[in-house]
Design a protein around this motif. Structure first.
Motif, PDB file in Angstrom:
ATOM      1  N   HIS A 325       0.825  -1.211   0.000  1.00 33.13           N
ATOM      2  CA  HIS A 325       0.000   0.000   0.000  1.00 33.13           C
ATOM      3  C   HIS A 325       0.857   1.258   0.000  1.00 33.13           C
ATOM      4  O   HIS A 325       0.556   2.226  -0.697  1.00 33.13           O
ATOM      5  N   VAL A 326       1.933   1.238   0.785  1.00 35.55           N
ATOM      6  CA  VAL A 326       2.710   2.450   1.003  1.00 35.55           C
ATOM      7  C   VAL A 326       3.463   2.886  -0.252  1.00 35.55           C
ATOM      8  O   VAL A 326       3.604   4.090  -0.495  1.00 35.55           O
ATOM      9  N   LYS A 327       3.915   1.948  -1.073  1.00 36.02           N
ATOM     10  CA  LYS A 327       4.729   2.356  -2.222  1.00 36.02           C
ATOM     11  C   LYS A 327       3.990   3.342  -3.125  1.00 36.02           C
ATOM     12  O   LYS A 327       4.493   4.438  -3.386  1.00 36.02           O
ATOM     13  N   PRO A 328       2.794   3.022  -3.645  1.00 36.43           N
ATOM     14  CA  PRO A 328       2.097   4.018  -4.472  1.00 36.43           C
ATOM     15  C   PRO A 328       1.674   5.248  -3.673  1.00 36.43           C
ATOM     16  O   PRO A 328       1.693   6.365  -4.189  1.00 36.43           O
ATOM     17  N   TYR A 380      -6.064   5.068   5.091  1.00 34.97           N
ATOM     18  CA  TYR A 380      -5.999   3.713   4.543  1.00 34.97           C
ATOM     19  C   TYR A 380      -4.988   2.863   5.319  1.00 34.97           C
ATOM     20  O   TYR A 380      -5.173   1.651   5.495  1.00 34.97           O
ATOM     21  N   ILE A 381      -3.909   3.491   5.772  1.00 33.29           N
ATOM     22  CA  ILE A 381      -2.929   2.771   6.579  1.00 33.29           C
ATOM     23  C   ILE A 381      -3.525   2.458   7.945  1.00 33.29           C
ATOM     24  O   ILE A 381      -3.294   1.386   8.514  1.00 33.29           O
ATOM     25  N   SER A 413      -5.086  -2.316   1.621  1.00 38.78           N
ATOM     26  CA  SER A 413      -5.602  -1.767   2.873  1.00 38.78           C
ATOM     27  C   SER A 413      -7.110  -1.895   2.962  1.00 38.78           C
ATOM     28  O   SER A 413      -7.661  -2.350   3.957  1.00 38.78           O
ATOM     29  N   VAL A 414      -7.790  -1.477   1.880  1.00 37.48           N
ATOM     30  CA  VAL A 414      -9.251  -1.564   1.856  1.00 37.48           C
ATOM     31  C   VAL A 414      -9.690  -3.023   1.901  1.00 37.48           C
ATOM     32  O   VAL A 414     -10.655  -3.384   2.577  1.00 37.48           O
ATOM     33  N   SER A 415      -8.981  -3.894   1.184  1.00 36.28           N
ATOM     34  CA  SER A 415      -9.328  -5.314   1.166  1.00 36.28           C
ATOM     35  C   SER A 415      -9.278  -5.905   2.566  1.00 36.28           C
ATOM     36  O   SER A 415     -10.196  -6.607   2.997  1.00 36.28           O
TER      37      SER A 415
END
Length: 692
Positions: A325-328, A380-381, A413-415
């Motif tokens: 998640h964090v990369k994008p 999201y995190i 994250s959402v998943s």
């Protein structure tokens, strides 16, 4: 009221066949006209009780079914092409932007009113609202008799605004057709770009989320169209300059070459679109930038563990999920991309304390990006960490329960958040995994139910679900799902309304106990369990509730660190809040692992795991006359002991403790205190501030 079997059958027949007439309902279900009329009255009463609009019946015999009713109860793949969809003002604004962006001639009011089937006044109002939306991007809408309507602003700003607007249009009914019609994208170009995106995935060893895979071809095609029209990026923000030389840049150079794009700025822009994309999964090649992001993510987890005083199990798996998640998100923050359709309002009311802890953990990533993570990204995190912590306390699922999979088009994250939200909401269902749309087509395990964000081609019973549900939506969604599974629509009794009625005629001494007892009597066991779990999550203790006169000590003599930890633990042992093995485990952790447990200058917080012998959330504080050596690696004059049997319910306590310790004035008073009452006064002031 509840809906009986006949009512359920009539409702499903109508919503799954919107063009059906009353006569056809009578014939298909073998009902009389009077029976259908009576049943429709019951259906509309049921809908009204659940806050939904009624179904109207025309003189022609056809039904007018409100969109909210279709969304709630329609289960077959019924398109909207056969009906007339009325766009909202924000949706019209998005289409107006796209028309302006793709203009091939001078645009007059007629171009917009005829295309959108709206009046002149409606168009002018929509333009004004659109200008407000575009203002943060540095864009405006200008009009002159000579040039007509056009977008004013830099090419980069236009593209920056284009990305979220394309996403919005794609989420509208027939959105793909609208983009193709307005932009006049060559179908062959679209197919070529889709094929190239598949090659990009293979070369970079990534797999885009379904949402990003859907929108990326349109974004790239629209950019290519603008380049061919001479709308070239003259410059880019300085933060983009490092992109040249990355693996994404190398791949997109090939993409640009195939489309005869020679400008360096455009190649960098193409690469940025890949870097900001969300992935379901990818395999890292350990390039320098990825190594730095991975290490920063690892430090974030380290910080998070220290702040919440919980050792996370399966750290490596969490690190991989966080990195994906964090990369994008890192590149979106670095390049200052605007994020729309935020879920802040859905997550923060329930996870405000957790969100504050996550925010304090993010410094390594923010230093690397050169900018703070806004709440729109950070939430999201928070959802990811929240889902991971919920995972600690979930019971094993019994084999006889129905098996379900979740299909989520969003990122990891959402998943994860959706997966654990649904597991909590439906304890009677076994949720197996969360899949992308592409993974769903390849999934081989046996299951009966599908929870999905978009309609799927499947013979399994499927339920459309939003990634984030408020409490009212959860209640309605639970009713809907159980009605589908059981073939009848139950209506749970609103216990709150009953208690309010009782309060008007009687004095209630223990309101919470009354609510629990009414729940036990009236609602099914599984619903009661879910309600109680939700209530327990909301009833987090405050610092002033657990730090009391009995658990605050002020010593006039220095001591060795092990004695300090044991002395600080003594009140909690005496109260039965922790066991002796909890104390021994704390000492062992400090002696062997040397964790960095200093949460403020000279203040350490010792704790063990949630399974190491803490009976409830508890905290104690020992103030020493001078700093002592903590196993050769820290120095402290305040030792705090925290006990918790749960991974999340102590977060409110920690949040308030951090608020005190981060206030230099409060920390100074804490260290100067001569009596326990002085410390408790500081804590009480923090409680009063929290309640304001």
């Amino acid at each position: 009221m509840y809906l009986d079997e006949r009512g359920y059958l009539v409702l499903k027949t109508i919503v799954n066949n919107p063009s059906i007439t009353g006569k056809e309902v009578e014939q298909s279900l073998d009902l009389s006209r009077k029976q259908v009329s009576y049943t429709m009255d019951k259906i509309n009463q049921y809908l009204a009780d659940n806050g939904l609009p009624k179904i109207e019946r025309l003189r022609t015999g056809k039904f007018v079914i409100p969109v909210p009713v279709l969304e709630q109860y329609q289960t077959e793949d019924i398109g909207i092409k056969d009906s007339t969809y009325v766009y909202s003002d924000k949706e019209r604004g998005a289409l107006i932007f796209l028309i302006l962006l793709c203009a091939r001639e001078e645009l007059s009011i007629y171009h917009f009113t005829s295309k959108l089937d709206i009046s002149k006044n409606t168009f002018l109002i929509d333009v004004k609202k659109l200008e407000e939306r575009l203002a943060p991007y540095g864009l405006g809408i200008h009009y002159s008799r000579q040039d007509g309507y056009h977008l004013a602003g830099s090419e980069f700003c236009k593209r920056e605004a284009m990305i979220p607007i394309v996403r919005q249009i794609l989420n509208m009914p027939n959105g793909q057709e609208a983009i193709l019609e307005i932009s006049q994208v060559d179908p062959e170009l679209m197919e070529q770009v889709r094929g190239q995106i598949s090659e990009i995935e293979n070369k970079l060893k990534i797999r885009f989320t379904d949402e990003r895979l859907r929108e990326l071809p349109y974004i790239l095609c629209l950019v290519l169209i603008r380049i061919k029209k001479g709308r070239i990026l003259e410059d880019l923000p300085e933060s983009f300059q490092h992109i040249a030389g990355t693996k994404e840049y190398s791949v997109m150079v090939e993409f640009a070459k195939e489309h005869d794009v020679a400008w360096q700025t455009e190649k960098i822009f193409f690469a940025a679109q890949i870097q900001i994309s969300n992935y379901h999964r990818f395999q890292s090649d350990n390039l320098r930038s990825e190594v730095e992001i991975m290490e920063a993510a690892r430090q974030v987890i380290d910080n998070f563990e220290k702040i919440i005083c919980v050792n996370i199990k399966e750290r490596d798996i969490l690190l991989e999920a966080l990195f994906q998640h964090v990369k994008p998100a890192f590149y979106r923050v670095k390049y200052h991309y605007h994020i729309e359709q935020s879920i802040v309002d859905m997550v923060l009311p329930r996870y405000s304390s957790l969100h504050a802890m996550v925010k304090r953990s993010m410094k390594p990533l923010e230093e690397l990006a050169g900018s703070e993570f806004p709440d729109e990204e950070l939430v999201y995190i928070t959802a990811l960490f929240g889902a991971w912590l919920q995972r600690e306390g979930i019971l094993d699922i019994e084999n006889q329960k129905k098996r379900a999979v979740i299909v989520c088009a969003n990122g990891v994250s959402v998943s994860n958040f959706l997966f654990f939200t649904l597991r909590e909401l439906f304890p009677e269902i076994e949720f197996l995994t969360c899949l992308s749309m592409r993974d769903f087509t390849e999934y081989k395990e046996e299951f009966e139910l599908v929870f999905t964000m978009v309609r799927l081609e499947t013979d399994k019973l499927q339920f459309l679900v939003k990634p984030f549900l408020d409490e009212a939506s959860k209640h309605k969604f639970r009713e809907k799902v159980l009605s589908e599974i059981n073939g009848i629509m139950p209506h749970e009794v609103d216990v709150t309304e009953i208690v309010r009625a009782v309060e008007q005629h009687a004095v209630i001494e223990d309101r919470d106990a009354l609510v629990r007892e009414i729940n036990r009597v009236l609602n099914p066991v599984n619903v009661q369990g879910t309600a109680e779990r939700t209530a327990e999550m909301k009833e987090q203790p405050m610092l002033a509730d657990v730090l009391t006169k009995e658990t605050v000590q002020i010593s006039e003599e220095p001591m060795e660190w092990e004695d300090a930890v044991r002395t600080a633990s003594a009140p909690l042992l005496a109260q039965g809040d922790i066991e002796q093995r909890y104390v021994e485990r704390m000492v062992q952790i400090i002696r062997e692992d040397k964790p960095y447990i200093m949460i403020a200058d000279g203040v350490i917080i010792a704790h063990a795991g949630v399974e190491d012998g803490a009976g409830r959330i508890c905290i104690s504080l020992l103030k020493l006359p001078e700093r002592i050596d903590i196993n050769g690696y820290l120095n402290a004059d305040i030792v705090i002991v925290l006990g918790t049997p749960d991974a999340t319910n102590h977060l409110g306590v920690l949040f308030q403790l951090n608020e005190i310790l981060e206030d230099p004035s409060a920390l100074k008073k804490l260290k100067q205190a001569k009596q326990p009452e002085e410390i408790l006064t500081i804590v009480q002031k923090e409680k009063e501030k929290s309640l304001c």
